[in-house]
Design a protein around this motif. Structure first.
Motif, PDB file in Angstrom:
ATOM      1  N   PHE A 349       0.850  -1.199   0.000  1.00 26.25           N
ATOM      2  CA  PHE A 349       0.000   0.000   0.000  1.00 26.25           C
ATOM      3  C   PHE A 349       0.884   1.247   0.000  1.00 26.25           C
ATOM      4  O   PHE A 349       0.700   2.168  -0.791  1.00 26.25           O
ATOM      5  N   GLU A 353       1.365   4.042  -2.956  1.00 27.27           N
ATOM      6  CA  GLU A 353       1.029   5.416  -2.593  1.00 27.27           C
ATOM      7  C   GLU A 353       2.206   6.323  -2.951  1.00 27.27           C
ATOM      8  O   GLU A 353       2.033   7.363  -3.565  1.00 27.27           O
ATOM      9  N   ARG A 360      -6.144   1.974  -6.081  1.00 27.06           N
ATOM     10  CA  ARG A 360      -5.670   0.714  -5.521  1.00 27.06           C
ATOM     11  C   ARG A 360      -6.891  -0.137  -5.193  1.00 27.06           C
ATOM     12  O   ARG A 360      -7.835   0.333  -4.557  1.00 27.06           O
ATOM     13  N   GLU A 374     -12.386  -3.452  -2.347  1.00 30.76           N
ATOM     14  CA  GLU A 374     -12.150  -2.138  -1.745  1.00 30.76           C
ATOM     15  C   GLU A 374     -11.356  -1.319  -2.754  1.00 30.76           C
ATOM     16  O   GLU A 374     -10.337  -1.780  -3.270  1.00 30.76           O
ATOM     17  N   ALA A 376      -9.382   2.267  -3.339  1.00 32.22           N
ATOM     18  CA  ALA A 376      -8.824   3.436  -2.644  1.00 32.22           C
ATOM     19  C   ALA A 376      -8.290   4.430  -3.666  1.00 32.22           C
ATOM     20  O   ALA A 376      -7.626   4.047  -4.632  1.00 32.22           O
ATOM     21  N   ARG A 377      -8.633   5.689  -3.462  1.00 29.32           N
ATOM     22  CA  ARG A 377      -8.146   6.750  -4.348  1.00 29.32           C
ATOM     23  C   ARG A 377      -6.868   7.344  -3.786  1.00 29.32           C
ATOM     24  O   ARG A 377      -6.819   7.747  -2.635  1.00 29.32           O
ATOM     25  N   ARG A 378      -5.854   7.444  -4.609  1.00 31.50           N
ATOM     26  CA  ARG A 378      -4.579   8.002  -4.160  1.00 31.50           C
ATOM     27  C   ARG A 378      -4.678   9.495  -3.882  1.00 31.50           C
ATOM     28  O   ARG A 378      -4.095   9.996  -2.913  1.00 31.50           O
ATOM     29  N   THR A 382      -9.070   8.341   0.056  1.00 30.91           N
ATOM     30  CA  THR A 382     -10.351   7.815   0.528  1.00 30.91           C
ATOM     31  C   THR A 382     -10.559   6.400  -0.008  1.00 30.91           C
ATOM     32  O   THR A 382     -10.003   6.031  -1.039  1.00 30.91           O
ATOM     33  N   LYS A 383     -11.374   5.640   0.718  1.00 29.22           N
ATOM     34  CA  LYS A 383     -11.656   4.258   0.317  1.00 29.22           C
ATOM     35  C   LYS A 383     -13.154   4.046   0.201  1.00 29.22           C
ATOM     36  O   LYS A 383     -13.926   4.682   0.900  1.00 29.22           O
ATOM     37  N   GLU A 384     -13.541   3.108  -0.635  1.00 31.36           N
ATOM     38  CA  GLU A 384     -14.946   2.712  -0.667  1.00 31.36           C
ATOM     39  C   GLU A 384     -15.067   1.219  -0.942  1.00 31.36           C
ATOM     40  O   GLU A 384     -14.188   0.622  -1.566  1.00 31.36           O
ATOM     41  N   GLN A 385     -16.161   0.627  -0.430  1.00 26.54           N
ATOM     42  CA  GLN A 385     -16.464  -0.755  -0.784  1.00 26.54           C
ATOM     43  C   GLN A 385     -17.286  -0.702  -2.065  1.00 26.54           C
ATOM     44  O   GLN A 385     -18.217   0.103  -2.176  1.00 26.54           O
TER      45      GLN A 385
END
Lengths: 493, 493
Positions: A349, A353, A360, A374, A376-378, A382-385
C-alpha cells in the motif's frame, strides 16, 4: 517500505528531492549536474512524449534529427544568442585519448586537437538554420514544420533533479515561414498546444502569457510562455514558444523566392518543453505520502493487491483478479496485479502510494464471499467498498479515473486562484511575497529598470504579461509611474 | 522530378550516397561526420524504433536514461573497453565561452577548464555499471532489464551517411543477472529479437552467429551478431548482443547478496542496433529508380495520384479517392492523396518511386467510368487494372502489401543464397572474393593469426561463426590446418 518523506510544510525543497529519489523517478549521477532518469520516471516521461508527439503531428509537424555538436563559429553568428548561451557551454576540444607515456593511465591526446572547437548543443537554432539555408529556395519549400526530440547541455552551476540539470531531454520545434503573420500564428499555436497538454494531461492549470523583453529567449523578438504555480507558492515556467522574427534567417542567410518574384528572408519560430515538466508534475500535485499522478500520465493506473493468509485464499483471489484485470484492460486501463509474496499488503500500500498509482484495489476472502472489492483513491486517500454486481467494473474504474483527473486539476486550479493576489502598493507587494508567495498581479511601468530593481530587492520576477490582460489604468507598484494593465510577479524555479 | 540516380552496376557507392540524399533521408552536416536525418528518413527510423521498443517491452525491458558524459576515469576502469574506444572519443575539456579581449570574437574561456575531462559516450557500459552498483544489493534486485534510446559519438575518420557517422542514434540494452546462465540466455534472446525484427519488418534475411575473439566488443566475453548481405556482395553487421561475463561488475564492484547468503559479482549483457539499420534497409532492397521499402516500415504505404485535365474531373476523382482512402485507413493502411496541382502525374510517379512508396494508385476519368483503378507495385514496377466491384479495396490492398513484404524478403533471401559459396581452396577463395563477393563459407583453423593474415591479404573478415554451423571435418582454407566447421568470410561495411 519505509517512506520517511519529509513533510512539505517543514522543508518543501527536501521533500521534493527525497520524493524524486524514493519514488524511483531520478537520481544524481557521477557527472556533476547530470541525472539518471530511472525506469519508473522514464515511463512517465514516455507518456508525456507520446501525447506531445501526437499533438505536434496533428498540427502538421514532422520529426527530424540534427547534430549534437555545433561549431563555435555557428553559435556566434546570432549576437544575442551567443551572448545568452556562452556562459554555459560544454566544449569539445579533442577527439582521442591515449596511454600516458609515464604509464600513469589514459590521457587526452594533445595531438588530437580540433581545429575548431565544438559546442555540445544548448539548443539547436544555429545548426538547424544553417541547414535550412539549403532546404529553402522558394515559397514552395515553406513552411518548414520540424520538431526534434533530443538531449541538450547547459552548464548549470546549481542543479536540481528535473528542474535544472546540466543535461536534459526535451523537444525543440523549429519552423520557417514565408510571412511574419504565419510565424506569429505558429508561435501562438504551439504555446496553446503546450497549455492544452499541461491542462488536459498533466492536470496543471497554466497562465498563458508573454515574457518581458529581459526574460525573452536569446535571439527571439517575442517569447510566449505557460506559467504554473507550485504548492510552495513559487512559479514554474513550463514551456516557451518563440517568435524569432528574421534574426536567424539573417544570421544564416536563409532567403526564399516569393510568389511575386522577390527574394526575402524567412520568418522563424522555435518552441520547447523539457524533462523539467516532470518537476512541475511532481511539485504541483504530490503530497506527504508521495507522488500523486494524473491518471492520463500514470504508467500504472490501477494496482490490485491480494489480502490473504492461506494459499487457497490466494488462488481464489487470483482467479477473481484475473477476471477484473481482463475487463479493465479491455477498455484500455493499465493494471498491475501486485502478487509478490515477498512483501506484506501494508508495505505494498505504502509503496504504491509513494509511486502515485491513482487507484488501488484490495481483495480479501471476505470480499470474495460478499462480491465486493475495496477501492482506494490516491489523490484523496479515501476508500470505498464496491459491489461488483452493481455496475461493470470497467465502467466504475473508468469513471473514477476521469473523476480523479478532473479533481486533481480543480484542486490545482483552486490553489492557484487562492495564490493569485492583486496588489496595489509596494508594502503590500513585499509583505505578500514574503508571507504568502504565489502570483502577485500588479501594475508595472513597462521598463527593464523597474523590473530589475524589483528582482534585486525581492527575487520576484515578472513571470509574464498574461495574454488575457485587461486594460486597466493604474500606477506601477514600485515606481508609481503610469501603467495600462497588470502583470504577474512571482518567485520562480 | 529529375532523379538522375547513378546505376548500381556502375557505381554502387555513389548510387547509395545519391539515393540517401535525393530520397530525403539524410545529408551531411557542417560538423565533420555528423549527419542530419531529414523528416522522411526520420519517419522510417521512428517506425523501426516503435517496433523494436515494443519487442523490448514484450521481453520485459524498461527504458531509462543515463548521462551523455562519462568521466575519463570511468572509461578507463575496464581495460579492454578503454583500449577499444580511446582512439575515437570526443572529449569535453571546458564549460564556458567568453569574448576575446582583443575583440576577435568568442573564444573558449581558459579559466573554465574541467578538473576531469568528460567523454561524450561512445557506448554507456561504464556510466551504467557505475549506476548499477547502487541499484543492486540483493538477488531480489535482479535481473535489471534496462534499455536506453540515445545518441552516441565515435570519432570516425571515414564516414558515410547512416553506415558510419561520428554521431549516431541507437538503442543500447544493459542487463544484470544473478547467474551466468541467465545472462547467456538474455544475450541470445536479444540477438533473436534483432533477427526477428530484421526478417519480419525490414524483410532482411540475416545470419545469426558468433564473432571471433578479435571481432568481439571491447569488454565482452562473447559477442553474438546478425549479419546481412548487401546487393554489392558486401556484408553488413546489423546488430550485436554481448555477453559481458562479470567484467563490468568487477570493474565497478557490482556485487549482490545471493539467496544462499553469499556475495557475488553479477553477470551482464549489452546489445544494440543503430541508425546503421537505415543503411542496411536502403542497400538491401533499393534499385536504380530509388528506394524500395518493405510495407511494414514504409511511412506511406499507398499514394493515390489523380490523372485529370479539367477541374470537374478532379472533383469527381477526389470524391472517389476520399471513399477509397477512408476504406484503407479503416484497416490501418497509411495513405497519401497527392493532389498537388503544382506537379504533373509523371513527376509524382517518379518522386514516389524514388521514395519507395510500396503501392501507387492512379485514377483518371476513364477509371471512374469503368469502376477501375490502376495499381502499381514499387518493388516489381508492375501495374494492374483493378475492378473496384470485384473485391473490397481494403482487402485487395492489404493482401498486396503482405505480398510485397514477403516478396522483398524472398528476393533478398534468394540473393543471399546465390551469394553464399562454399570454398575449399585458397585460390578459389581469392578468386571468388574478387569476382563475385558475397559470403564465402570456408574452413578456418581457429587462430587470430590466420584471421589477420586473410584480412591483410584480401580485406575479407570473418563475419561470424554461424550458430547453425555444422560439424564437418576439414582443413583451413589458408593455413591447411585442421578445422571442425565452416565460418563465413566476407568484405564488409
Amino acid at each position: 517500505m519505509s517512506k520517511g518523506l519529509p513533510k512539505r510544510s517543514e522543508d518543501y525543497s527536501l521533500w521534493y528531492n527525497e520524493l524524486v529519489k524514493k519514488a524511483d523517478l531520478a537520481e544524481n549521477s557521477a557527472v556533476r549536474g547530470c541525472m539518471v532518469i530511472k525506469p519508473y520516471g522514464y515511463s512517465i516521461w514516455e507518456k508525456m512524449q507520446a501525447e506531445l508527439d501526437r499533438m505536434f503531428k496533428e498540427t502538421g509537424h514532422s520529426n527530424a534529427y540534427f547534430p549534437l555538436f555545433i561549431p563555435k563559429s555557428y553559435l556566434s553568428k546570432e549576437a544575442s544568442h551567443v551572448e545568452g548561451f556562452a556562459k554555459e557551454c560544454a566544449v569539445v576540444t579533442h577527439y582521442r585519448l591515449k596511454n600516458a607515456e609515464d604509464g600513469s593511465g589514459v590521457i587526452v591526446d594533445p595531438e588530437a586537437k580540433l581545429d575548431e572547437e565544438l559546442i555540445v548543443r544548448p539548443t539547436s537554432e544555429t545548426v538547424i538554420w544553417s541547414t535550412y539555408k539549403n532546404w529553402v529556395q522558394s515559397y514552395r519549400d515553406l513552411p518548414l514544420l520540424v520538431n526534434q526530440w533530443a538531449n541538450v547541455v547547459r552548464w548549470e552551476m546549481r542543479t536540481r533533479l528535473f528542474l535544472r540539470t546540466t543535461e536534459f531531454l526535451w523537444q525543440e520545434g523549429h519552423t520557417a515561414h514565408a510571412t511574419k503573420k504565419e510565424a506569429e500564428v505558429e508561435t501562438k499555436q504551439m504555446m496553446n498546444v503546450y497549455a492544452q497538454f499541461a491542462e488536459d494531461f498533466m492536470a496543471l492549470p497554466v497562465v498563458r502569457g508573454r515574457k518581458t523583453e529581459s526574460e525573452r529567449f536569446a535571439g527571439a523578438d517575442d517569447t510566449l510562455c505557460i506559467e504554473a504555480m507550485m504548492q510552495d507558492g513559487k512559479a514554474l515556467q513550463a514551456g516557451t514558444s518563440h517568435f524569432l522574427g528574421q534574426n536567424f534567417a539573417k544570421a544564416f542567410d536563409v532567403k526564399f523566392a516569393t510568389k511575386e518574384g522577390g527574394l526575402e528572408y524567412v520568418w522563424g519560430t522555435s518552441w520547447g518543453v523539457s524533462t523539467r515538466l516532470m518537476g512541475a508534475l511532481i511539485m504541483a500535485h504530490s503530497d506527504d505520502n508521495g507522488l500523486v499522478l494524473p491518471p492520463k500520465l500514470a504508467p500504472i493506473q490501477v494496482v490490485i493487491i491480494p489480502i490473504y493468509r492461506k494459499e487457497e485464499e490466494f488462488d481464489a483471489i487470483t482467479e477473481k483478479v484475473n477476471e477484473i484485470t481482463a475487463e479493465l484492460r479491455k477498455v484500455g486501463v493499465s493494471v498491475k496485479y501486485d502478487n509478490r509474496d515477498t512483501h506484506k499488503p501494508g508495505w505494498k500500500f505504502a509503496e504504491h502510494e509513494l509511486k502515485g498509482v491513482p487507484l488501488r484495489i484490495a481483495i480479501g476472502p471476505r470480499d470474495l464471499e460478499n462480491g465486493t472489492i475495496e477501492i482506494a483513491r490516491r489523490d484523496t486517500l479515501t476508500k470505498e467498498q464496491f459491489e461488483l454486481a452493481s455496475q461493470p467494473i470497467s465502467e466504475k474504474i473508468s469513471s473514477m479515473l476521469d473523476e480523479i483527473q478532473t479533481s486533481i486539476y480543480s484542486k490545482a486550479l483552486n490553489f492557484r486562484t487562492e495564490m493569485t493576489t492583486e496588489v496595489n502598493s509596494w508594502d503590500e507587494f513585499k509583505e505578500l511575497l514574503e508571507e504568502k508567495g504565489g502570483f502577485l498581479s500588479a501594475h508595472w511601468d513597462g521598463t527593464s529598470e523597474t523590473e530589475d530593481k524589483i528582482k534585486d530587492l525581492t527575487k520576484a520576477t515578472i513571470r509574464c504579461i498574461p495574454l488575457d490582460q485587461k486594460e486597466e489604468a493604474g500606477v506601477c507598484v514600485y515606481s508609481g509611474k503610469p501603467s495600462t494593465g497588470r502583470v504577474l510577479f512571482a518567485k520562480a524555479y
